[in-house]
Design a protein around this motif. Structure first.
Motif, mmCIF file in Angstrom:
data_model
loop_
_atom_site.group_PDB
_atom_site.id
_atom_site.type_symbol
_atom_site.label_atom_id
_atom_site.label_comp_id
_atom_site.label_asym_id
_atom_site.label_seq_id
_atom_site.Cartn_x
_atom_site.Cartn_y
_atom_site.Cartn_z
ATOM 1 N N LYS A 257 31.571 28.907 42.746
ATOM 2 C CA LYS A 257 31.487 27.483 42.411
ATOM 3 C C LYS A 257 32.870 26.839 42.460
ATOM 4 O O LYS A 257 33.869 27.458 42.104
ATOM 5 C CB LYS A 257 30.913 27.294 41.008
ATOM 6 N N GLU A 258 32.908 25.607 42.876
ATOM 7 C CA GLU A 258 34.135 24.816 42.966
ATOM 8 C C GLU A 258 35.164 25.429 43.907
ATOM 9 O O GLU A 258 36.357 25.168 43.802
ATOM 10 C CB GLU A 258 34.734 24.585 41.575
ATOM 11 N N GLY A 259 34.729 26.284 44.837
ATOM 12 C CA GLY A 259 35.602 26.807 45.871
ATOM 13 C C GLY A 259 36.543 27.918 45.480
ATOM 14 O O GLY A 259 37.531 28.159 46.163
ATOM 15 N N HIS A 260 36.244 28.633 44.402
ATOM 16 C CA HIS A 260 37.089 29.759 43.994
ATOM 17 C C HIS A 260 36.804 30.960 44.886
ATOM 18 O O HIS A 260 35.670 31.419 44.968
ATOM 19 C CB HIS A 260 36.834 30.145 42.533
ATOM 20 N N PRO A 261 37.837 31.506 45.557
ATOM 21 C CA PRO A 261 37.621 32.647 46.439
ATOM 22 C C PRO A 261 37.403 33.945 45.659
ATOM 23 O O PRO A 261 38.095 34.204 44.664
ATOM 24 C CB PRO A 261 38.906 32.716 47.263
ATOM 25 N N ILE A 262 36.419 34.733 46.107
ATOM 26 C CA ILE A 262 36.139 36.030 45.500
ATOM 27 C C ILE A 262 36.011 37.089 46.591
ATOM 28 O O ILE A 262 35.743 36.767 47.747
ATOM 29 C CB ILE A 262 34.870 36.016 44.616
ATOM 30 N N VAL A 263 36.221 38.326 46.194
ATOM 31 C CA VAL A 263 36.139 39.447 47.117
ATOM 32 C C VAL A 263 35.399 40.584 46.424
ATOM 33 O O VAL A 263 35.591 40.823 45.228
ATOM 34 C CB VAL A 263 37.545 39.889 47.577
ATOM 35 N N THR A 264 34.525 41.261 47.158
ATOM 36 C CA THR A 264 33.828 42.437 46.646
ATOM 37 C C THR A 264 34.461 43.652 47.305
ATOM 38 O O THR A 264 34.514 43.732 48.535
ATOM 39 C CB THR A 264 32.322 42.388 46.972
ATOM 40 N N VAL A 265 34.991 44.566 46.478
ATOM 41 C CA VAL A 265 35.655 45.760 46.995
ATOM 42 C C VAL A 265 34.977 47.006 46.440
ATOM 43 O O VAL A 265 34.344 46.971 45.385
ATOM 44 C CB VAL A 265 37.165 45.788 46.656
ATOM 45 N N GLN A 266 35.143 48.089 47.179
ATOM 46 C CA GLN A 266 34.627 49.375 46.724
ATOM 47 C C GLN A 266 35.800 50.321 46.550
ATOM 48 O O GLN A 266 36.622 50.479 47.445
ATOM 49 C CB GLN A 266 33.634 49.957 47.729
ATOM 50 N N VAL A 267 35.856 50.934 45.362
ATOM 51 C CA VAL A 267 36.852 51.954 45.065
ATOM 52 C C VAL A 267 36.076 53.179 44.617
ATOM 53 O O VAL A 267 35.498 53.184 43.531
ATOM 54 C CB VAL A 267 37.835 51.484 43.971
ATOM 55 N N GLY A 268 36.013 54.182 45.486
ATOM 56 C CA GLY A 268 35.173 55.344 45.197
ATOM 57 C C GLY A 268 33.724 54.910 45.160
ATOM 58 O O GLY A 268 33.233 54.279 46.097
ATOM 59 N N ASP A 269 33.046 55.213 44.059
ATOM 60 C CA ASP A 269 31.641 54.818 43.893
ATOM 61 C C ASP A 269 31.483 53.462 43.208
ATOM 62 O O ASP A 269 30.372 52.964 43.059
ATOM 63 C CB ASP A 269 30.888 55.876 43.075
ATOM 64 N N LEU A 270 32.592 52.871 42.780
ATOM 65 C CA LEU A 270 32.557 51.628 42.012
ATOM 66 C C LEU A 270 32.679 50.412 42.924
ATOM 67 O O LEU A 270 33.579 50.334 43.760
ATOM 68 C CB LEU A 270 33.705 51.625 40.995
ATOM 69 N N VAL A 271 31.748 49.462 42.766
ATOM 70 C CA VAL A 271 31.797 48.187 43.488
ATOM 71 C C VAL A 271 32.168 47.118 42.472
ATOM 72 O O VAL A 271 31.525 46.978 41.439
ATOM 73 C CB VAL A 271 30.435 47.864 44.149
#
Length: 99
Positions: free
Chosen positions: A39-53
């Motif tokens: 919302k409101e243009g906030h950039p987000i990223v989904t990353v994977q570290v091992g088994d954790l997303v």
């Protein structure tokens, strides 16, 4: 809510931590599953570290990069998931490089 890659996305952007990006020319590499704008243009990223997303916030400097990836995706060019190096140049600007 849980996004398509399995990361938990909060409606309140302040509940997301910022992705750790070094203040040096040597960046940090992450396995990036997806990117987007909250919302409101906030950039987000989904990353994977091992088994954790995990879903993280990015500095506003990454909005154009995310929009570029989204436009490419609409045209059928899927760049993610991929290893991406995030860093900060000596002039203070941020970068992201798909490896």
């Amino acid at each position: 809510m849980i996004n398509a890659r399995g990361g938990k996305v909060y409606h309140d952007i302040t509940k997301h931590s910022f992705l750790e990006i070094p203040d040096s020319m040597e960046g940090k590499v992450y396995e990036v599953l997806s990117v987007g704008l909250q919302k409101e243009g906030h950039p987000i990223v989904t990353v994977q570290v091992g088994d954790l997303v995990q879903v993280y916030r990015l500095p506003q400097d990454y909005v154009n990069w995310i929009n570029h990836l989204r436009e490419a995706s609409v045209m059928g060019i899927k760049m993610l998931p991929a290893k991406v190096e995030f860093g900060k140049r000596s002039d203070g600007s941020y970068y992201a490089e798909i490896l």
